[in-house]
Every structure is written in C-alpha cells, then in structure tokens.
Design a protein around this motif. Structure first.
Motif, mmCIF file in Angstrom:
data_model
loop_
_atom_site.group_PDB
_atom_site.id
_atom_site.type_symbol
_atom_site.label_atom_id
_atom_site.label_comp_id
_atom_site.label_asym_id
_atom_site.label_seq_id
_atom_site.Cartn_x
_atom_site.Cartn_y
_atom_site.Cartn_z
ATOM 1 N N LEU A 1 -1.899 0.708 -15.948
ATOM 2 C CA LEU A 1 -3.239 0.532 -15.404
ATOM 3 C C LEU A 1 -4.182 1.564 -15.997
ATOM 4 N N ILE A 2 -5.472 1.284 -15.842
ATOM 5 C CA ILE A 2 -6.492 2.200 -16.325
ATOM 6 C C ILE A 2 -7.550 2.424 -15.255
ATOM 7 N N LEU A 3 -8.095 3.635 -15.233
ATOM 8 C CA LEU A 3 -9.225 3.972 -14.380
ATOM 9 C C LEU A 3 -10.461 4.010 -15.268
ATOM 10 N N VAL A 4 -11.462 3.236 -14.898
ATOM 11 C CA VAL A 4 -12.635 3.068 -15.759
ATOM 12 C C VAL A 4 -13.904 3.445 -15.015
ATOM 13 N N ASP A 5 -14.712 4.266 -15.656
ATOM 14 C CA ASP A 5 -16.046 4.584 -15.167
ATOM 15 C C ASP A 5 -16.990 3.517 -15.692
ATOM 16 N N ALA A 6 -17.452 2.666 -14.787
ATOM 17 C CA ALA A 6 -18.333 1.563 -15.167
ATOM 18 C C ALA A 6 -19.749 1.810 -14.671
ATOM 19 N N GLY A 7 -20.104 3.081 -14.531
ATOM 20 C CA GLY A 7 -21.462 3.398 -14.111
ATOM 21 C C GLY A 7 -22.489 2.809 -15.054
ATOM 22 N N GLY B 1 0.786 -1.218 0.000
ATOM 23 C CA GLY B 1 0.000 0.000 0.000
ATOM 24 C C GLY B 1 0.813 1.261 0.000
ATOM 25 N N GLY B 2 2.051 1.193 -0.476
ATOM 26 C CA GLY B 2 2.828 2.410 -0.600
ATOM 27 C C GLY B 2 4.131 2.398 0.131
ATOM 28 N N ALA B 3 4.503 1.270 0.761
ATOM 29 C CA ALA B 3 5.741 1.240 1.533
ATOM 30 C C ALA B 3 6.961 1.463 0.671
ATOM 31 N N GLY B 4 6.870 1.175 -0.624
ATOM 32 C CA GLY B 4 8.015 1.357 -1.497
ATOM 33 C C GLY B 4 8.122 2.746 -2.078
ATOM 34 N N ALA B 5 7.108 3.583 -1.848
ATOM 35 C CA ALA B 5 7.128 4.937 -2.378
ATOM 36 C C ALA B 5 7.783 5.872 -1.375
ATOM 37 N N PRO B 6 8.224 7.046 -1.797
ATOM 38 C CA PRO B 6 8.797 8.006 -0.866
ATOM 39 C C PRO B 6 7.819 8.321 0.269
ATOM 40 N N ASP B 7 8.327 8.381 1.492
ATOM 41 C CA ASP B 7 7.510 8.643 2.683
ATOM 42 C C ASP B 7 6.372 7.641 2.826
ATOM 43 N N GLY B 8 6.621 6.385 2.362
ATOM 44 C CA GLY B 8 5.586 5.369 2.461
ATOM 45 C C GLY B 8 4.368 5.673 1.648
ATOM 46 N N GLY B 9 4.520 6.595 0.671
ATOM 47 C CA GLY B 9 3.396 6.957 -0.187
ATOM 48 C C GLY B 9 2.574 8.090 0.372
ATOM 49 N N ALA B 10 2.819 8.470 1.640
ATOM 50 C CA ALA B 10 1.985 9.485 2.268
ATOM 51 C C ALA B 10 2.141 10.841 1.604
ATOM 52 N N GLY B 11 3.338 11.148 1.107
ATOM 53 C CA GLY B 11 3.562 12.444 0.493
ATOM 54 C C GLY B 11 3.369 12.455 -1.003
ATOM 55 N N ALA B 12 2.970 11.362 -1.578
ATOM 56 C CA ALA B 12 2.812 11.279 -3.029
ATOM 57 C C ALA B 12 1.529 11.982 -3.459
ATOM 58 N N PRO B 13 1.519 12.581 -4.655
ATOM 59 C CA PRO B 13 0.276 13.163 -5.170
ATOM 60 C C PRO B 13 -0.805 12.093 -5.246
ATOM 61 N N ALA B 14 -2.029 12.485 -4.907
ATOM 62 C CA ALA B 14 -3.126 11.518 -4.865
ATOM 63 C C ALA B 14 -4.002 11.650 -6.098
ATOM 64 N N LEU B 15 -4.375 10.507 -6.639
ATOM 65 C CA LEU B 15 -5.389 10.438 -7.682
ATOM 66 C C LEU B 15 -6.675 9.960 -7.035
ATOM 67 N N ASP B 16 -7.724 10.761 -7.131
ATOM 68 C CA ASP B 16 -8.998 10.394 -6.540
ATOM 69 C C ASP B 16 -9.793 9.560 -7.536
ATOM 70 N N ALA B 17 -9.842 8.250 -7.280
ATOM 71 C CA ALA B 17 -10.525 7.325 -8.179
ATOM 72 C C ALA B 17 -11.922 6.975 -7.665
ATOM 73 N N SER B 18 -12.549 7.894 -6.953
ATOM 74 C CA SER B 18 -13.881 7.639 -6.403
ATOM 75 C C SER B 18 -14.844 7.202 -7.504
ATOM 76 N N GLY B 19 -15.511 6.087 -7.274
ATOM 77 C CA GLY B 19 -16.495 5.587 -8.215
ATOM 78 C C GLY B 19 -15.913 4.918 -9.441
ATOM 79 N N LEU B 20 -14.570 4.701 -9.454
ATOM 80 C CA LEU B 20 -13.916 4.141 -10.633
ATOM 81 C C LEU B 20 -13.322 2.766 -10.337
ATOM 82 N N LEU B 21 -13.221 1.946 -11.362
ATOM 83 C CA LEU B 21 -12.493 0.689 -11.279
ATOM 84 C C LEU B 21 -11.054 0.933 -11.711
ATOM 85 N N ILE B 22 -10.127 0.257 -11.016
ATOM 86 C CA ILE B 22 -8.711 0.333 -11.363
ATOM 87 C C ILE B 22 -8.323 -1.034 -11.909
#
Length: 397
Positions: free
Chosen positions: A355-361, A32-53
C-alpha cells in the motif's frame, strides 16, 4: 511485525473508509486489527492524517530501467547499480510490484541476448534484497530466432515471467510506424545506420521461419503457465490469431478496432500511463484517455516513465475522490488480475500489505509519502515527520 494505520482515508472495495487499517506481518488484518497482536491495539501507529491510503501500484510493463543502464547511446553503467537505483525510483512512485520489460532481440547492444542474460542473472541475485517485488516481463522479438531457445528456458523461472510477443522488425522493413526510429535503434545497438540496415536485411531474409518459432514459443508458455501478451497488434485479425495462441490480453493495440475486438471478447487492454499524463501518445498510437472513457482500456502501465501510473490515475480523476476510486483499479487491481497475482491489488483482508500513503492536497501533483511492501515500510518521503518517532525505531529493527 504489526502496524496500525490511523486517521487516513483508505480505498477499500471501491469505497473510501476512515476506519483504521491493520497490518499483521505481511498481510492486512481483518476487522480493523483483530488479526494483529492484541487486536492491533498494541501495534505501532502510523498517523496518516490528511493522506489517502491506496493499494500499491502493480506495473506490468516498464522498461525505464534501460535508461539507468544506458542513459546515453553507447554509455553503459553497472547493472547492479542500475537495478538498485531503479528499485528506489519504483517505490518512491508508489509501485510495489514491477515487471521489468527485458527485450530479447536480434540486435547487438542493450537489447541483445548477452545483455538480457546479464540482466536476468543480476535480477535473480538481487531480487531478495530489493524493496519492490520485482519480476520479469520477457519481451521476445519474434524475429530473434537464434535467441528463442534461451527465452523458452527462462519461462521456467520462479516467479513466473510474463512473456510478450513483439515484432518491431516488420514495421522497420516495411516503412511502418517504426521505420522512423531506425537511427535510434542503430545508436542503441552501437552500429552505424548502414550496419544496422545490413543486419536488418539479413534478419528479414529469415521471415518464413518466424511463424513456426512463434508456435513453439507460445506452446512453451502455455505448458509452463506463463501469462502471455501480444504487443502492438495492428488489427482485429491479429488479435484473433494471438488469442488462439493463448494471449488473452492485448498490450498496446495500434488501432481502435483492435482494442474494440479485445474488449468485445471480455479481454484486458493494456496502454501506457505516460500517454494519459502527456495528453496523448508520443508515436501517434491510441489516445489512452479516450480509450478509458470508452471502456477500451483496462490497465495502465508505466511503459517508459515510472511516475506516470500514479499521476495518470489522479489526472483521470480530475479532482473527484469517487472518480479516483473508480480509476485506481487500472493501476492496481486490474494489472494484478492480468498477472494472476490474486494476493494483491486491493486492501481486502488477507491480501498482501502492499500500500501507499499519498498526499493529495494538490490533486494535480500527488506525492507518495510512504510505501509499504508486504508489511514493511520501504520508502518514506520528506513528510516522514507525520509518522511517530516510536514507529521509526520499530521500522529500523
């Protein structure tokens, strides 16, 4: 750079997970981000609300680019323009790895050796600037005897091309399933029907040379480690013959019995995704939907229509998320295996961040919202407002 994809539903190891997905550089980070800088906490966030990854689509065989080069018979456009336009269409449809099916035939025109040379040269020059990881699928017509030496040289290219053995000549001469396309083939070659038939007669007169040419071509493919496919196999006996030559996947088998023979041997069977989307084959071949239900098809490819892999998977899922999870490997994990690309095809840690983010509404009409290739956002649709403004600024760096 690092990313953190939040609030979406990711397909990981055949199951759906709502845990954040971390990207570190070109790969997916563990834990869940342990390999990213600062454990991923400081990484820019993509809000994938309502989307399939979903893992990016791997397309083993696509030749729709030909219509960007020649949208009408005899009407040609610049190859660089065609490749760049094709690249945009690929990533907009969720395809993150594509093998362009370049046909090398005895025909003049679009599928001639000269046209293939120009295409291969341009792809080599442009490949580093394309968004999709774009590779070669060399479709050698087995009667293209004078062109074989060049194809063998191309087998040494890096990344390694796929090689497919094609025989559309025999069907044309013997009035098989291809004979009705003679007019279309003549137009594509910029020949009259009579001129095309005269050339076909000359090519057919050299048919005794073909078996030896196939032996030489497949020996070269085995020596260079190319993935070898046999296209349009008509019988289990043909499957046996091409298996012995090193083609351990069957591409577009023409009969149910041929597909059964391949699957009985534990081999992959590759069919076209447009077949699923349209509800059947356009030329009377196997019904891909029925083949999938009978476990006689393991890979779907774009064939001649880049939107089809995405839409075929969702059509087969019929609105059921668990079914979609089971179907998605046909367009991602399984073709990755066939192509021997072990670094992609799933969202497992350490894999490429394709990867892709898909709106499957609307499950009947899924929409790709964003596409990431090797950790870079290469496409975003009108729904880009789902992504935070700081992320846009970061993506532009």
């Amino acid at each position: 750079m690092a990313w953190r994809i939040e609030n979406g539903l990711a397909l990981i190891d055949g199951r759906w997970s709502d845990a954040p997905l971390a990207v570190a550089g070109a790969t997916l980070a563990p834990d869940g981000g342990a390999g990213a800088p600062d454990g991923g906490a400081g990484a820019p966030a993509l809000d994938a609300s309502g989307l399939l990854i979903l893992p990016g689509i791997v397309d083993l065989h696509g030749d729709a680019f030909e219509r960007h080069i020649m949208p009408r018979p005899g009407v040609r456009f610049d190859t660089k323009l065609a490749l760049r336009d094709t690249d945009r269409q690929l990533v907009a449809n969720g395809i993150t790895t594509a093998f362009h099916g370049v046909t090398i035939s005895w025909e003049p025109g679009l599928r001639s050796l000269d046209a293939a040379r120009a295409f291969v040269s341009m792809l080599i020059d442009l490949r580093g600037s394309l968004s999709c990881d774009t590779r070669l699928h060399l479709r050698w017509e087995t009667f293209a005897l004078d062109e074989a030496a060049q194809v063998i040289r191309w087998l040494e290219l890096s990344p390694s091309p796929i090689l497919a053995l094609n025989d559309h000549t025999t069907g044309s001469v013997l009035k098989g399933s291809i004979a009705r396309k003679i007019g279309q083939m003549a137009e594509r070659s910029s020949l009259s029907r009579e001129g095309y038939m005269a050339l076909l007669d000359h090519v057919w007169s050299r048919r005794d040379e073909v078996p030896m040419a196939i032996e030489a071509m497949t020996a070269a493919a085995r020596a260079h480690g190319n993935v070898l496919l046999a296209h349009d196999e008509a019988s289990p006996e043909e499957r046996l013959r091409f298996r012995a030559l090193g083609a351990v996947s069957s591409e577009f088998p023409l009969t149910l019995q041929t597909a059964e023979a391949a699957r009985a041997a534990g081999e992959d069977v590759i069919l076209g995704a447009p077949n699923v989307v349209r509800g059947g084959s356009h030329n009377g071949a196997l019904d891909a939907t029925d083949a999938i239900r009978q476990d006689l098809c393991t890979v779907l490819t774009s064939d001649y229509h880049y939107p089809s892999p995405l839409h075929a998977a969702f059509k087969l899922a019929d609105g059921a998320p668990d079914r979609l999870a089971a179907i998605w490997p046909l367009v991602s994990g399984n073709p990755s295996r066939v192509a021997r690309l072990r670094d992609r095809g799933s969202l497992g840690e350490g894999h490429r961040a394709d990867l892709i983010l898909v709106d499957a509404g609307d499950m009947a009409h899924p929409q790709v919202v964003a596409t990431m290739v090797a950790g870079k956002i290469v496409y975003a649709s009108r729904a880009i407002d789902r992504l935070p403004v700081p992320t846009l600024a970061s993506a532009a760096e």
